[in-house]
Design a protein around this motif. Structure first.
Motif, PDB file in Angstrom:
ATOM      1  N   GLU A   2       0.829  -1.195   0.000  1.00  0.00           N
ATOM      2  CA  GLU A   2       0.000   0.000   0.000  1.00  0.00           C
ATOM      3  C   GLU A   2       0.867   1.249   0.000  1.00  0.00           C
ATOM      4  O   GLU A   2       2.026   1.192   0.408  1.00  0.00           O
ATOM      5  CB  GLU A   2      -0.924  -0.009   1.207  1.00  0.00           C
ATOM      6  CG  GLU A   2      -0.186  -0.148   2.505  1.00  0.00           C
ATOM      7  CD  GLU A   2      -1.094  -0.557   3.651  1.00  0.00           C
ATOM      8  OE1 GLU A   2      -0.754  -0.257   4.788  1.00  0.00           O
ATOM      9  OE2 GLU A   2      -2.130  -1.177   3.412  1.00  0.00           O
ATOM     10  N   PRO A   3       0.333   2.367  -0.451  1.00  0.00           N
ATOM     11  CA  PRO A   3       1.121   3.603  -0.494  1.00  0.00           C
ATOM     12  C   PRO A   3       1.334   4.164   0.916  1.00  0.00           C
ATOM     13  O   PRO A   3       0.441   4.762   1.507  1.00  0.00           O
ATOM     14  CB  PRO A   3       0.279   4.532  -1.358  1.00  0.00           C
ATOM     15  CG  PRO A   3      -1.098   3.988  -1.315  1.00  0.00           C
ATOM     16  CD  PRO A   3      -0.978   2.523  -1.053  1.00  0.00           C
ATOM     17  N   LEU A   6       0.575   7.843   2.192  1.00  0.00           N
ATOM     18  CA  LEU A   6      -0.765   8.284   2.575  1.00  0.00           C
ATOM     19  C   LEU A   6      -0.959   8.256   4.087  1.00  0.00           C
ATOM     20  O   LEU A   6      -1.862   8.909   4.596  1.00  0.00           O
ATOM     21  CB  LEU A   6      -1.827   7.420   1.899  1.00  0.00           C
ATOM     22  CG  LEU A   6      -2.070   7.683   0.425  1.00  0.00           C
ATOM     23  CD1 LEU A   6      -3.191   6.788  -0.103  1.00  0.00           C
ATOM     24  CD2 LEU A   6      -2.414   9.131   0.172  1.00  0.00           C
ATOM     25  N   SER A  39      -6.903   8.485 -12.533  1.00  0.00           N
ATOM     26  CA  SER A  39      -6.016   7.907 -11.532  1.00  0.00           C
ATOM     27  C   SER A  39      -6.831   7.408 -10.352  1.00  0.00           C
ATOM     28  O   SER A  39      -8.062   7.432 -10.373  1.00  0.00           O
ATOM     29  CB  SER A  39      -4.984   8.949 -11.073  1.00  0.00           C
ATOM     30  OG  SER A  39      -3.962   8.322 -10.319  1.00  0.00           O
ATOM     31  N   TYR A  40      -6.137   6.985  -9.311  1.00  0.00           N
ATOM     32  CA  TYR A  40      -6.765   6.524  -8.073  1.00  0.00           C
ATOM     33  C   TYR A  40      -5.706   6.524  -6.974  1.00  0.00           C
ATOM     34  O   TYR A  40      -4.506   6.487  -7.249  1.00  0.00           O
ATOM     35  CB  TYR A  40      -7.359   5.114  -8.242  1.00  0.00           C
ATOM     36  CG  TYR A  40      -6.327   4.072  -8.600  1.00  0.00           C
ATOM     37  CD1 TYR A  40      -5.673   3.351  -7.613  1.00  0.00           C
ATOM     38  CD2 TYR A  40      -5.985   3.828  -9.925  1.00  0.00           C
ATOM     39  CE1 TYR A  40      -4.711   2.395  -7.946  1.00  0.00           C
ATOM     40  CE2 TYR A  40      -5.033   2.892 -10.261  1.00  0.00           C
ATOM     41  CZ  TYR A  40      -4.399   2.173  -9.259  1.00  0.00           C
ATOM     42  OH  TYR A  40      -3.443   1.250  -9.588  1.00  0.00           O
ATOM     43  N   GLY A  41      -6.133   6.600  -5.737  1.00  0.00           N
ATOM     44  CA  GLY A  41      -5.208   6.495  -4.606  1.00  0.00           C
ATOM     45  C   GLY A  41      -4.222   7.648  -4.511  1.00  0.00           C
ATOM     46  O   GLY A  41      -4.528   8.792  -4.825  1.00  0.00           O
ATOM     47  N   HIS A  42      -3.023   7.319  -4.083  1.00  0.00           N
ATOM     48  CA  HIS A  42      -1.994   8.325  -3.837  1.00  0.00           C
ATOM     49  C   HIS A  42      -1.658   9.215  -5.034  1.00  0.00           C
ATOM     50  O   HIS A  42      -1.463  10.421  -4.869  1.00  0.00           O
ATOM     51  CB  HIS A  42      -0.720   7.654  -3.309  1.00  0.00           C
ATOM     52  CG  HIS A  42       0.389   8.614  -3.090  1.00  0.00           C
ATOM     53  ND1 HIS A  42       1.415   8.757  -3.987  1.00  0.00           N
ATOM     54  CD2 HIS A  42       0.613   9.513  -2.106  1.00  0.00           C
ATOM     55  CE1 HIS A  42       2.234   9.695  -3.555  1.00  0.00           C
ATOM     56  NE2 HIS A  42       1.771  10.172  -2.418  1.00  0.00           N
ATOM     57  N   ASP A  66     -11.186  10.307 -10.419  1.00  0.00           N
ATOM     58  CA  ASP A  66     -10.763   9.342  -9.404  1.00  0.00           C
ATOM     59  C   ASP A  66     -11.586   8.075  -9.621  1.00  0.00           C
ATOM     60  O   ASP A  66     -12.813   8.094  -9.487  1.00  0.00           O
ATOM     61  CB  ASP A  66     -11.023   9.913  -8.013  1.00  0.00           C
ATOM     62  CG  ASP A  66     -10.668   8.947  -6.887  1.00  0.00           C
ATOM     63  OD1 ASP A  66     -10.144   7.844  -7.166  1.00  0.00           O
ATOM     64  OD2 ASP A  66     -10.914   9.309  -5.716  1.00  0.00           O
ATOM     65  N   ARG A  68     -11.827   5.495  -7.779  1.00  0.00           N
ATOM     66  CA  ARG A  68     -12.340   5.113  -6.461  1.00  0.00           C
ATOM     67  C   ARG A  68     -12.381   3.609  -6.233  1.00  0.00           C
ATOM     68  O   ARG A  68     -11.973   3.155  -5.179  1.00  0.00           O
ATOM     69  CB  ARG A  68     -13.706   5.734  -6.196  1.00  0.00           C
ATOM     70  CG  ARG A  68     -13.610   7.218  -6.101  1.00  0.00           C
ATOM     71  CD  ARG A  68     -14.823   7.991  -5.760  1.00  0.00           C
ATOM     72  NE  ARG A  68     -16.077   7.354  -5.540  1.00  0.00           N
ATOM     73  CZ  ARG A  68     -17.167   8.026  -5.247  1.00  0.00           C
ATOM     74  NH1 ARG A  68     -17.126   9.327  -5.142  1.00  0.00           N
ATOM     75  NH2 ARG A  68     -18.299   7.407  -5.059  1.00  0.00           N
ATOM     76  N   THR A  69     -12.881   2.828  -7.156  1.00  0.00           N
ATOM     77  CA  THR A  69     -12.821   1.372  -7.043  1.00  0.00           C
ATOM     78  C   THR A  69     -12.143   0.832  -8.304  1.00  0.00           C
ATOM     79  O   THR A  69     -12.318   1.366  -9.392  1.00  0.00           O
ATOM     80  CB  THR A  69     -14.218   0.725  -6.896  1.00  0.00           C
ATOM     81  OG1 THR A  69     -15.020   1.055  -8.022  1.00  0.00           O
ATOM     82  CG2 THR A  69     -14.898   1.181  -5.623  1.00  0.00           C
ATOM     83  N   HIS A  92      -0.866   5.643 -12.652  1.00  0.00           N
ATOM     84  CA  HIS A  92      -0.977   4.613 -11.618  1.00  0.00           C
ATOM     85  C   HIS A  92       0.405   4.228 -11.119  1.00  0.00           C
ATOM     86  O   HIS A  92       1.405   4.496 -11.773  1.00  0.00           O
ATOM     87  CB  HIS A  92      -1.752   3.393 -12.121  1.00  0.00           C
ATOM     88  CG  HIS A  92      -1.083   2.649 -13.232  1.00  0.00           C
ATOM     89  ND1 HIS A  92      -0.518   1.408 -13.061  1.00  0.00           N
ATOM     90  CD2 HIS A  92      -0.876   2.973 -14.524  1.00  0.00           C
ATOM     91  CE1 HIS A  92      -0.004   0.995 -14.210  1.00  0.00           C
ATOM     92  NE2 HIS A  92      -0.212   1.941 -15.118  1.00  0.00           N
ATOM     93  N   GLU A  93       0.467   3.623  -9.940  1.00  0.00           N
ATOM     94  CA  GLU A  93       1.745   3.319  -9.306  1.00  0.00           C
ATOM     95  C   GLU A  93       2.364   2.004  -9.743  1.00  0.00           C
ATOM     96  O   GLU A  93       3.515   1.751  -9.475  1.00  0.00           O
ATOM     97  CB  GLU A  93       1.579   3.301  -7.786  1.00  0.00           C
ATOM     98  CG  GLU A  93       1.353   4.668  -7.202  1.00  0.00           C
ATOM     99  CD  GLU A  93       1.286   4.646  -5.694  1.00  0.00           C
ATOM    100  OE1 GLU A  93       0.708   3.694  -5.145  1.00  0.00           O
ATOM    101  OE2 GLU A  93       1.828   5.567  -5.081  1.00  0.00           O
TER     102      GLU A  93
END
Length: 174
Positions: A2-3, A6, A39-42, A66, A68-69, A92-93
């Motif tokens: 996980e990032p 955050l 994108s999403y998340g961090h 975002d 989101r899911t 994305h990461e």
């Protein structure tokens, strides 16, 4: 994984009462008409900073989505946005050749091909596994996202191949 960045960035407004986030429903964080960033998340934090710089420097209006899911994800919202703007950058990461971003880019290419004014671009990590100590050098940052916007708007793909570019229109759609 996980990032971890955050953990220290979790100072945001959260509703005090119970709430739900619907599955497979993306959120448009910022409306735009010249370029769509998905994108999403961090990476959303770095996308926001890169978008501010790009809008100022290139006189464009960028839409930020975002997801989101991640599964299921909101294909219809993403495709509607890209069909409106004609350009897309997926951030994305994960590795550039794997992960959710690759699927989003492929879906855009298939579902919005005739509306695209430029190839779909991706900003992601390197195509190799990375030890945690080097994680910060591998994940997308503001500079990478800004440069990809600049490249896309200047008429070249990330591979350096030219494509026809039409200057973003700032007039109302007819």
């Amino acid at each position: 994984m996980e990032p971890k960045t955050l953990y220290r960035a979790a100072v945001e407004q959260v509703p005090t009462e119970a709430y739900e986030i619907p599955l497979s429903k993306a959120e448009i964080l910022k409306e735009g008409k010249d370029l769509t960033v998905i994108s999403y998340g961090h990476p959303l934090y770095t996308c926001s900073a890169a978008i501010q710089a790009a809008e100022k420097d290139f006189d464009i209006n960028v839409e930020l989505i975002d997801l989101r899911t991640l599964y299921p994800w909101d294909r219809s919202a993403v495709l509607a946005s890209v069909q409106k703007t004609g350009r897309a950058i997926v951030v994305h990461e994960s590795m550039v050749n794997a992960g959710v971003g690759a699927e989003v880019a492929a879906t855009i290419q298939e579902g919005a091909f005739l509306k695209l004014e430029a190839p779909v671009q991706r900003v992601a990590g390197w195509s190799t596994h990375m030890g945690l100590v080097y994680e910060r050098f591998n994940i997308p940052d503001v500079t990478n996202e800004y440069e990809q916007s600049k490249t896309l708007l200047n008429g070249y793909s990330s591979a350096g191949t030219p494509f026809q570019f039409n200057q973003p229109s700032h007039t109302a759609d007819t």
